[in-house]
Design an enzyme around this catalytic site. Structure first.
Site, PDB file in Angstrom:
ATOM      1  N   GLU A 152      -4.104 -32.313  46.571  1.00 44.06           N
ATOM      2  CA  GLU A 152      -3.915 -33.090  45.336  1.00 44.06           C
ATOM      3  C   GLU A 152      -4.962 -32.711  44.289  1.00 44.06           C
ATOM      4  OE1 GLU A 152      -1.218 -34.476  45.048  1.00 44.06           O
ATOM      5  OE2 GLU A 152      -0.600 -34.795  47.114  1.00 44.06           O
ATOM      6  N   CYS A 162       1.662 -23.181  46.163  1.00 39.59           N
ATOM      7  CA  CYS A 162       1.370 -21.767  46.398  1.00 39.59           C
ATOM      8  C   CYS A 162       2.375 -21.220  47.412  1.00 39.59           C
ATOM      9  CB  CYS A 162      -0.059 -21.637  46.933  1.00 39.59           C
ATOM     10  SG  CYS A 162      -0.531 -19.949  47.312  1.00 39.59           S
ATOM     11  N   CYS A 189      -5.700 -18.992  44.731  1.00 35.54           N
ATOM     12  CA  CYS A 189      -5.870 -20.361  44.223  1.00 35.54           C
ATOM     13  C   CYS A 189      -7.363 -20.662  44.013  1.00 35.54           C
ATOM     14  CB  CYS A 189      -5.262 -21.367  45.201  1.00 35.54           C
ATOM     15  SG  CYS A 189      -3.456 -21.411  45.159  1.00 35.54           S
TER      16      CYS A 189
END
Lengths: 217, 456
Positions: A152, A162, A189
């Protein structure tokens, strides 16, 4: 309504890069299930390079059940947490609850956050092994919850889901799927997150790789 | 390279629901999953968005004031035929969901959604769309490959053959192709199939002459597991495999009397029973048969059933032998030359005038197949840029010597080449046969551009 919602933009692609976060504030809402606040804080601290600190919301946010369902309305609770985050000047603020969460449209949610938002919400209710016929494991619940919180937080930082199945930002709609993806960000990421959120090495200096979750020994 | 540079663009989703909370939730949900999302609270807004922007998937709420989801589905799919529609129902309304599916919806989902179910559904719809567009692309590619006739020839006889193929292709009539060995009967079968409405179905070829009776039966009709010793698995026959397409029975004149009976039955009934099976299976195929035999004579002599003959002899295409259409030889030779130079990665080649004349005047008892083989050999042996008479097979080249005068140089070239090939490129031995020294032979090899090629 079109796609012009500013929250929909992937904040990680902003030219200025992700906004820095100084710490992660963790607020327990109406108690936890399956694990304790200290264990959860420890699990999150072990996986994030940012300081994780407990906060108490006063007054506690209003809890509204979903009509006809034994669940809290996650969207309404998230709205209240966002208000609290702004009032406290604390971004990000993460609310964690032991109550089961739902939204009118979905039968349940593990957590809730808006892209680029100020607060996130995670439930430990469905992370308990005993719900799936396994032995209670507070440590596993803490690690699962830490993974959900990181997921989150990724959304708060503007990351969408992703495609890497071993990235914590990979979509998971079941505990099994969440365990398989683990609780680490993939390199792609990680580089787009606020500094410190996804450390490349642990406290001992070991490089962190994918980490599927397994029950404690 | 950026993260998204190598990826296909994300699917675009249009969500239509009169409840803003649904639009908000689904919009957030899909955006977090990387999709591009448009939302609309009513049909009018949705139709406007659909006209302005491309969408891959539409999620439509069935119950909406004014134009409901089912009507909107109809209008949207009329405007955007390749749109995948998923309908959303507030409760399990089987009736409206079935109506939506009958009208072409991809699937339906009941509110509230299970997150996993919704995610899988949209993923499946995306994959379905991608497979459907890939399928269309492949069909187009196939049509472009199969479309032009592989039959080469400008002669009146070949133009007539082409006209016959065009005339019969669109129908489902059985075609009997007659012609000598090597005239291209299978190419005619392929052309009939490629120009027929069955072209997207399979073209299944059975060479009846190549298989012993028992094997042919099993190949044609298939067999059930345990039908005979060694039948370890159920096996589909060619009749079944040709369902929706064309069955090409090559060398049909060689089929034994026993198989002829079975063949006739299947051709008439379009039903096949696998060997060892009890159930007859319906199959829909078009028959093209070919023979190099005189079937009428075979019928007279009792070697071929007359009822099967008449079943096959519906539309006859006679392929003339190559010797009866010498004007096609240069074009055919050029066609094969281009094909083989390309296949062997050789530079562009051409025939010398003498080589072309040799090809044109040869009788070609093996027809187009023999010409094809001759050109292939010449491309292997010949030195670019020109194929000489000596590069052609001995049988073809030998006729040329009596067919037309050659220059002294060309005779020398052909002779040296033959001796070299005959001696397996043993220079000393070849020089001895030719009565010249090795140095002179080397000079002539260089002059004529010979290269040693390992070819059978």
């Amino acid at each position: 309504m079109g796609t012009g919602d500013p929250a929909a933009r992937d904040a990680s692609t902003d030219p200025g890069g992700p906004r820095p976060w100084s710490s992660i504030a963790l607020a327990v809402v109406d108690g936890l299930a399956g694990t304790g606040p200290d264990q959860l804080l420890a699990a999150l601290s072990a996986r994030s390079g940012l300081a994780c600190r407990p906060v108490t919301l006063a007054p506690p946010p209003l809890l509204e059940p979903l009509a006809g369902r034994p669940q809290l309305d996650a969207d309404k609770l998230l709205g209240r947490l966002e208000e609290a985050a702004r009032a406290l000047g604390q971004v990000p603020l993460v609310g964690v609850t032991g109550r089961d969460l739902g939204v009118p449209l979905f039968t349940f949610v593990f957590g809730r956050a808006r892209l680029g938002g100020a607060a996130a919400l995670v439930s430990t209710a469905r992370l308990r092994p005993e719900l799936y016929g396994q032995v209670a494991d507070p440590s596993l619940v803490a690690r699962r919850a830490a993974g959900e919180i990181l997921h989150e937080l990724g959304h708060l930082a503007g990351r969408i889901h992703c495609e890497d199945p071993r990235c914590v930002m990979h979509f998971a709609a079941s505990v099994e799927a969440a365990d398989l993806r683990g609780d680490r960000f993939c390199p792609s990421c990680a580089t787009a997150l606020p500094p410190g959120l996804a450390p490349a090495r642990d406290a001992a200096g070991e490089r962190l790789g994918p980490s599927p979750l397994r029950p404690s020994a | 390279m950026s993260e998204t540079a190598a990826k296909a663009p994300p699917a675009s989703i249009l969500v239509v629901d009169d409840e803003p909370i649904v639009l908000q939730s689904l919009g957030d949900w899909f955006r977090q999953d990387g999709y591009a999302v448009d939302t609309a609270t009513n049909a009018k807004e949705a139709l406007k968005l659909a006209a302005e922007r491309h969408h891959d998937i539409a999620l439509l709420d069935i119950k909406m004031p004014g134009i409901d989801g089912l009507e909107l589905q109809e209008r949207l799919t009329r405007e955007v035929p390749d749109l995948s529609v998923i309908v959303m129902t507030a409760y399990a309304s089987v009736e409206s969901a079935v109506r939506a599916l009958k009208a072409g919806a991809y699937d339906y989902i009941t509110k509230p959604f299970d997150p996993d179910e919704l995610s899988h559904l949209v993923r499946r719809a995306t994959e379905h769309r991608s497979l459907r567009s890939e399928n269309l692309r492949l069909k187009e590619q196939l049509a472009s490959v199969a479309g032009p006739s592989p039959l080469v020839g400008v002669s009146a006889a070949m133009r007539h053959v082409q006209d016959l193929i065009d005339a019969v292709a669109a129908s489902d009539a059985t075609v009997l192709v007659r012609g000598e060995s090597g005239t291209g009967k299978e190419l005619v079968a392929r052309a009939v199939h490629a120009r027929s409405p069955r072209r997207f179905g399979p073209l299944v070829t059975v060479n009846c002459g190549a298989l012993p009776e028992g094997v042919l039966e099993s190949e044609l009709f298939g067999h059930e597991k345990g039908a005979f010793t060694g039948a370890q698995f159920r096996h589909k026959g060619k009749f079944e495999l040709a369902d929706g397409g064309t069955l090409f029975l090559d060398e049909v004149g060689t089929v034994t009397p026993r198989v002829q009976v079975e063949l006739l039955r299947v051709l008439e009934e379009k039903k096949v029973t696998r060997l060892g099976g009890t159930t007859s299976l319906k199959t829909d195929f078009r028959t093209v048969a070919a023979t190099n035999q005189d079937l009428e004579a075979a019928v007279r002599e009792g070697r071929f059933r007359d009822d099967l003959y008449w079943r096959l002899n519906v539309f006859v295409i006679d392929l003339p032998p190559l010797r009866e259409r010498p004007e096609d030889i240069p074009e055919l030779a050029q066609h094969f030359l281009e094909r083989f130079t390309l296949a062997m990665n050789k530079p562009t080649m051409r025939f010398s005038a003498a080589a072309l004349e040799t090809l044109r005047t040869y009788a070609w008892p093996g027809n187009v197949r023999e010409l094809q083989n001759a050109v292939e050999r010449a491309v292997v042996l010949g030195s670019p840029p020109e194929i000489q008479v000596g590069d052609l097979p001995l049988r073809v080249g030998a006729q040329s010597e009596s067919a037309g005068p050659l220059s002294l140089e060309e005779v020398e070239r052909v002779h040296i080449r033959r001796v070299l090939d005959g001696c397996g490129w043993n220079i000393s031995q070849a020089a001895k046969v030719l009565g010249i020294d090795r140095g002179t032979l080397y000079a002539k090899i260089r002059r004529y551009g010979f290269e040693r090629v390992s070819a059978s």
